[in-house]
Write an enzyme that holds these catalytic residues in place. Sequence first.
Site, PDB file in Angstrom:
ATOM      1  N   ASP A  63       0.846  -1.208   0.000  1.00  0.00           N
ATOM      2  CA  ASP A  63       0.000   0.000   0.000  1.00  0.00           C
ATOM      3  C   ASP A  63       0.881   1.257   0.000  1.00  0.00           C
ATOM      4  OD1 ASP A  63      -3.069  -0.995   1.283  1.00  0.00           O
ATOM      5  OD2 ASP A  63      -1.355  -2.307   1.455  1.00  0.00           O
ATOM      6  N   THR A 160      -7.244  -4.697   0.341  1.00  0.00           N
ATOM      7  CA  THR A 160      -6.001  -5.175   0.968  1.00  0.00           C
ATOM      8  C   THR A 160      -6.197  -6.585   1.544  1.00  0.00           C
ATOM      9  OG1 THR A 160      -5.420  -2.888   1.439  1.00  0.00           O
ATOM     10  CG2 THR A 160      -4.183  -4.545   2.632  1.00  0.00           C
TER      11      THR A 160
HETATM   12  N1  LIG Z   1     -17.185  -1.405   7.402  1.00  0.00           N
HETATM   13  C1  LIG Z   1     -17.002  -1.169   6.113  1.00  0.00           C
HETATM   14  N2  LIG Z   1     -18.064  -1.084   5.289  1.00  0.00           N
HETATM   15  C2  LIG Z   1     -17.905  -0.858   3.990  1.00  0.00           C
HETATM   16  N3  LIG Z   1     -16.715  -0.718   3.386  1.00  0.00           N
HETATM   17  C3  LIG Z   1     -15.617  -0.789   4.156  1.00  0.00           C
HETATM   18  C4  LIG Z   1     -15.696  -1.023   5.534  1.00  0.00           C
HETATM   19  N4  LIG Z   1     -14.449  -1.048   6.039  1.00  0.00           N
HETATM   20  C5  LIG Z   1     -13.615  -0.828   5.004  1.00  0.00           C
HETATM   21  N5  LIG Z   1     -14.318  -0.667   3.873  1.00  0.00           N
HETATM   22  C6  LIG Z   1     -13.827  -0.343   2.534  1.00  0.00           C
HETATM   23  O1  LIG Z   1     -14.053  -1.415   1.664  1.00  0.00           O
HETATM   24  C7  LIG Z   1     -12.950  -1.504   0.791  1.00  0.00           C
HETATM   25  C8  LIG Z   1     -12.891  -2.879   0.243  1.00  0.00           C
HETATM   26  O2  LIG Z   1     -14.151  -3.080  -0.300  1.00  0.00           O
HETATM   27  P1  LIG Z   1     -14.591  -4.422  -0.870  1.00  0.00           P
HETATM   28  O3  LIG Z   1     -15.852  -4.234  -1.584  1.00  0.00           O
HETATM   29  O4  LIG Z   1     -13.457  -4.925  -1.682  1.00  0.00           O
HETATM   30  O5  LIG Z   1     -14.746  -5.349   0.375  1.00  0.00           O
HETATM   31  S1  LIG Z   1     -14.422  -6.891   0.456  1.00  0.00           S
HETATM   32  O6  LIG Z   1     -13.000  -7.085   0.778  1.00  0.00           O
HETATM   33  O7  LIG Z   1     -14.789  -7.530  -0.834  1.00  0.00           O
HETATM   34  O8  LIG Z   1     -15.318  -7.351   1.496  1.00  0.00           O
HETATM   35  C9  LIG Z   1     -11.791  -1.144   1.622  1.00  0.00           C
HETATM   36  O9  LIG Z   1     -10.778  -0.631   0.798  1.00  0.00           O
HETATM   37  P2  LIG Z   1      -9.216  -0.940   1.149  1.00  0.00           P
HETATM   38  O10 LIG Z   1      -8.973  -0.402   2.540  1.00  0.00           O
HETATM   39  O11 LIG Z   1      -8.511  -0.136   0.102  1.00  0.00           O
HETATM   40  O12 LIG Z   1      -9.001  -2.413   1.034  1.00  0.00           O
HETATM   41  C10 LIG Z   1     -12.357  -0.092   2.566  1.00  0.00           C
HETATM   42  O13 LIG Z   1     -12.162   1.222   2.116  1.00  0.00           O
HETATM   43 MG   LIG Z   2      -6.611   0.635  -0.019  1.00  0.00          MG
HETATM   44 MG   LIG Z   3      -7.391   0.143   3.465  1.00  0.00          MG
END
Ligand SMILES: Nc1ncnc2c1ncn2[C@@H]1O[C@H](COP(=O)(O)OS(=O)(=O)O)[C@@H](OP(=O)(O)O)[C@H]1O
Ligand SMILES: [Mg+2]
Ligand SMILES: [Mg+2]
Length: 392
Positions: A63, A160
């Site tokens: 990242d 991530t």
């Molecule tokens: N509680 C909650 N609710 C909704 N969304 C959240 C939440 N927490 C985190 N995030 C954000 O979700 C990003 C990843 O989304 P995804 O759709 O890929 O989620 S998943 O891994 O498939 O479940 C993820 O992005 P990254 O941090 O870049 O991985 C977050 O920005």
């Molecule tokens: Mg990210």
């Molecule tokens: Mg993140």
Amino acid sequence: MEDYNNTVVESVVSDKYFKELEVAVKAVQMACLLCQRIQQTLLSKTNDHVQSKDDNSPVTIADWSVQGIVSWVLSEALGSDFVSIVAEEDVQELSKVGAFGLLEAIVKTVNECLAEAPRFGLRAPVMALSTSEVLEAIDRCNSIGGSSGRFWVLDPVDGTLGFLRGDQYAIALALIEDGEPVLGVLGCPNYPVKKECLSYHNGYRRIISRLTSLSSESWDRGCVVYASKDCGNAWMQPLLHKEKKFIWPNSARQIKVSTVDNPALATFCEPVEKANSSHSFTAGVAHSVGLRNQPLRIHSMVKYAAIARGDAEVFMKFARAGYKEKIWDHAAGVVIVQEAGGVVTDAGGRPLCFSKGMYLEGLDRGIIACAGARLHEKIVKAVDASWNSSSL
Ligand SMILES: Nc1ncnc2c1ncn2[C@@H]1O[C@H](COP(=O)(O)OS(=O)(=O)O)[C@@H](OP(=O)(O)O)[C@H]1O
Ligand SMILES: [Mg+2]
Ligand SMILES: [Mg+2]
Ligand SMILES: [Mg+2]
């Protein structure tokens, strides 16, 4: 390679954001290679280069390194006075006393990646960047966005969790001008270019990562998708292979959303984690509109790429009440899906708002992206009908 042709050359060359698009695609291509290497290392040995943020979400060497290289490449190619970036990561964690090893690893990763810039037709640093120069590049991404002027939006590794699991993740870069996303670039290092290379788990559907079947000559692993607003085209390029030189903008091919508008034949995708989006609510909506296929659960903005490529027809995300969606989790995907022929709105049918800082302010309930207007209308109505009886 008969799938690839040079119609993209004329289309991209006439683009208003030609220079910005070229640099953004090259930066994301470089970032994809960096992430592939790091993902393999992280998966092959236990590693302390994964940290937990205040919200308990993970952040890795990848990242920070991607944020550093994208920031450096954009500033170098477009001029640092003209580049303002809103991005997910900050340097707070890296400035702590115990973070020396992690920081050292990031500096090494950034320099290894930037040394490859000439293969992409970009300038490499004259000398390897020092620790403070790397920190400065990461920290320079401190724009707060807003409704006027230009700024870039970067999610260096989106999904991530998927990255750490050897699964899907994306590098997402968008340019916002006067509050509207005008360029979107999504690097999808584990998303095969060829549809026939997609395989799905049984039960609920997932795209299987192909880490074990990587062969340097096969074009089956990893792509970058991109689009520029109002061009009516979206493009996909395979990732650059070992030792090859990147020729811009060759080897891209046009992508389009699916023409399926019958819910019974459509597939919807959603986050893998039910903590990020209510699986029970979307299952109810899917049932009520007659979506029969199992959902395709994919980490990250690869979901937007799946819609833009026609691998699925609907994407729904309904986060828990109180969670505020970030602009970097959607900006690039929105431009790409729209230019590939799709529709993206909140659950009230309104466009997502990228002009109020780092959050999608005023978002009505959740996000709905569809291959076409008819499916979109059906989903919006079904969400309305189910909302009051839901616990969201
Ligand atoms: N509680 C909650 N609710 C909704 N969304 C959240 C939440 N927490 C985190 N995030 C954000 O979700 C990003 C990843 O989304 P995804 O759709 O890929 O989620 S998943 O891994 O498939 O479940 C993820 O992005 P990254 O941090 O870049 O991985 C977050 O920005
Ligand atoms: Mg990210
Ligand atoms: Mg993140
Ligand atoms: Mg993200």
